[in-house]
Design a protein around this motif. Structure first.
Motif, PDB file in Angstrom:
ATOM      1  N   MET A  27     100.386  32.185  -8.920  1.00 59.40           N
ATOM      2  CA  MET A  27     101.663  31.498  -8.689  1.00 59.40           C
ATOM      3  C   MET A  27     101.474  29.992  -8.801  1.00 59.40           C
ATOM      4  SD  MET A  27     103.335  33.798  -5.596  1.00 59.40           S
ATOM      5  CE  MET A  27     103.911  32.337  -4.814  1.00 59.40           C
ATOM      6  N   ILE A  28     100.421  29.480  -8.176  1.00 58.40           N
ATOM      7  CA  ILE A  28     100.146  28.044  -8.225  1.00 58.40           C
ATOM      8  C   ILE A  28      99.909  27.612  -9.667  1.00 58.40           C
ATOM      9  CG2 ILE A  28      98.435  26.271  -7.617  1.00 58.40           C
ATOM     10  CD1 ILE A  28      98.093  27.844  -4.939  1.00 58.40           C
ATOM     11  N   TYR A  59     103.275  27.403 -11.568  1.00 60.21           N
ATOM     12  CA  TYR A  59     104.028  26.191 -11.240  1.00 60.21           C
ATOM     13  C   TYR A  59     103.332  24.953 -11.816  1.00 60.21           C
ATOM     14  CZ  TYR A  59     106.970  28.774  -7.965  1.00 60.21           C
ATOM     15  OH  TYR A  59     107.850  29.649  -7.402  1.00 60.21           O
ATOM     16  N   GLU A  90     103.845  24.650 -15.592  1.00 59.59           N
ATOM     17  CA  GLU A  90     105.192  24.191 -15.946  1.00 59.59           C
ATOM     18  C   GLU A  90     105.293  22.671 -15.766  1.00 59.59           C
ATOM     19  OE1 GLU A  90     107.791  25.740 -17.415  1.00 59.59           O
ATOM     20  OE2 GLU A  90     106.320  27.352 -17.638  1.00 59.59           O
ATOM     21  N   ILE A  91     104.743  22.170 -14.675  1.00 58.75           N
ATOM     22  CA  ILE A  91     104.773  20.722 -14.435  1.00 58.75           C
ATOM     23  C   ILE A  91     103.822  20.010 -15.398  1.00 58.75           C
ATOM     24  CG2 ILE A  91     104.152  18.922 -12.767  1.00 58.75           C
ATOM     25  CD1 ILE A  91     105.095  20.988 -10.596  1.00 58.75           C
TER      26      ILE A  91
END
Length: 67
Positions: A52-53, A56, A59-60
């Motif tokens: 999950m990390i 995210y 994406e950033i």
């Protein structure tokens, strides 16, 4: 490469390198947990959280990579 702040210098990172470095970091974390005797259930949970990390972060991080 990492700056002194521990942040990645986005100016020299491409998307393939970003993925490669993320995978290496996940392997390091899991290796530390395995060496310290974590149970398989804990490893699965950590792996899920790291995914999950990573998602995210990727994406950033896409905003930082060279096209």
């Amino acid at each position: 490469m990492a700056e002194q702040s521990g942040r990645i210098d986005c100016g020299s990172t491409d998307s393939i390198r970003l993925i490669h470095e993320s995978v290496q970091m996940e392997e390091r974390v899991l290796d530390v947990l395995i060496r310290n005797g974590c149970r398989n259930e804990d490893l699965k949970e950590v792996s899920s959280l790291l995914s999950m990390i990573y998602g995210y972060g990727f994406e950033i991080g896409k905003r930082c990579v060279k096209e």
